[in-house]
Scaffold this active site. Structure first.
Site, mmCIF file in Angstrom:
data_model
loop_
_atom_site.group_PDB
_atom_site.id
_atom_site.type_symbol
_atom_site.label_atom_id
_atom_site.label_comp_id
_atom_site.label_asym_id
_atom_site.label_seq_id
_atom_site.Cartn_x
_atom_site.Cartn_y
_atom_site.Cartn_z
ATOM 1 N N HIS A 12 0.847 -1.205 0.000
ATOM 2 C CA HIS A 12 0.000 0.000 0.000
ATOM 3 C C HIS A 12 0.879 1.251 0.000
ATOM 4 C CE1 HIS A 12 -3.110 -2.588 2.374
ATOM 5 N NE2 HIS A 12 -3.601 -2.407 1.160
ATOM 6 N N LYS B 6 -15.963 -7.375 6.591
ATOM 7 C CA LYS B 6 -14.884 -8.358 6.432
ATOM 8 C C LYS B 6 -14.360 -8.881 7.775
ATOM 9 C CE LYS B 6 -12.465 -7.411 2.055
ATOM 10 N NZ LYS B 6 -11.242 -6.820 1.498
ATOM 11 N N ARG C 243 -1.846 -5.769 -8.540
ATOM 12 C CA ARG C 243 -0.601 -6.495 -8.279
ATOM 13 C C ARG C 243 -0.333 -7.530 -9.350
ATOM 14 N NH1 ARG C 243 -2.893 -7.999 -2.505
ATOM 15 N NH2 ARG C 243 -4.619 -8.205 -3.966
ATOM 16 N N SER D 109 -2.965 -7.705 2.859
ATOM 17 C CA SER D 109 -3.240 -7.622 4.300
ATOM 18 C C SER D 109 -3.695 -8.980 4.820
ATOM 19 C CB SER D 109 -4.334 -6.585 4.577
ATOM 20 O OG SER D 109 -3.937 -5.316 4.149
#
Ligand code: PNS
Length: 164
Positions: A19, A43, A92, A130
């Protein structure tokens, strides 16, 4: 002169060096970047929104054109509220693209004037998320170099049986 403000939305639970790499790139393109944490992601986050704001603020203290905010509801409504012109997201790997394209096109349908800008982080972060950082740490693996040191300290406090 026109200035361009962009929103970088996400969960940031917790912020990773991937990030931060993306944010660093974004600060060179946009006049102002708002890193925006989604409040109700559903989440089941490890860190509270307040903790995530603290971690991002600490990580971004050195930037003069970045701020940290929180939002809920539709991203496009927050973008309008902020008078921003763009949304920044990271890609990514090609596997990210499908989901990101779907979101970008839905957001375009909701707000045709808004542009989504995709940036690629450094290849050395192409596998970092993460979710994996939390999983590896919780199972006792090292996440050295993947998140800032103060995030490791917070994880140690939160997950006592994580990596030493
Ligand atoms: O880091 P994440 O969890 O991949 O970020 C996802 C995020 C926050 C960008 C996305 O869930 C979002 O924008 N949520 C806000 C609600 C919304 O606008 N939904 C429609 C998006 S097309």
């Amino acid at each position: 002169m026109n200035t361009v403000k962009a929103i970088y939305p996400g969960s940031f639970d917790p912020v990773t060096n991937g990030h931060l790499d993306l944010i660093t790139r974004g600060t060179k393109i946009f006049d102002h970047l708002v890193v925006a944490i989604l409040k109700n992601s559903g989440k089941n986050p490890l860190f509270s929104v307040a903790e995530r704001v603290e971690m991002l603020s600490e990580a971004l203290a050195g930037f003069s054109n970045v701020s940290v905010a929180t939002f809920d509801g539709l991203l496009v409504d927050f973008v309008r509220e902020q008078h921003a012109q763009a949304v920044m997201r990271g890609i990514r790997a090609i596997s990210d693209y499908e989901y990101e394209l779907q979101m970008a096109l839905m957001n375009r349908r909701l707000a045709p004037d808004l542009e989504t800008v995709f940036l690629m982080p450094d290849g050395k972060y192409s596998f970092v998320s993460s979710r994996l950082v939390k999983e590896v740490f919780t199972l006792g693996g090292s996440i050295e170099g993947l998140v800032p040191q103060f995030v490791i300290e917070r994880l140690k406090a939160r997950v006592p049986n994580g990596h030493p």
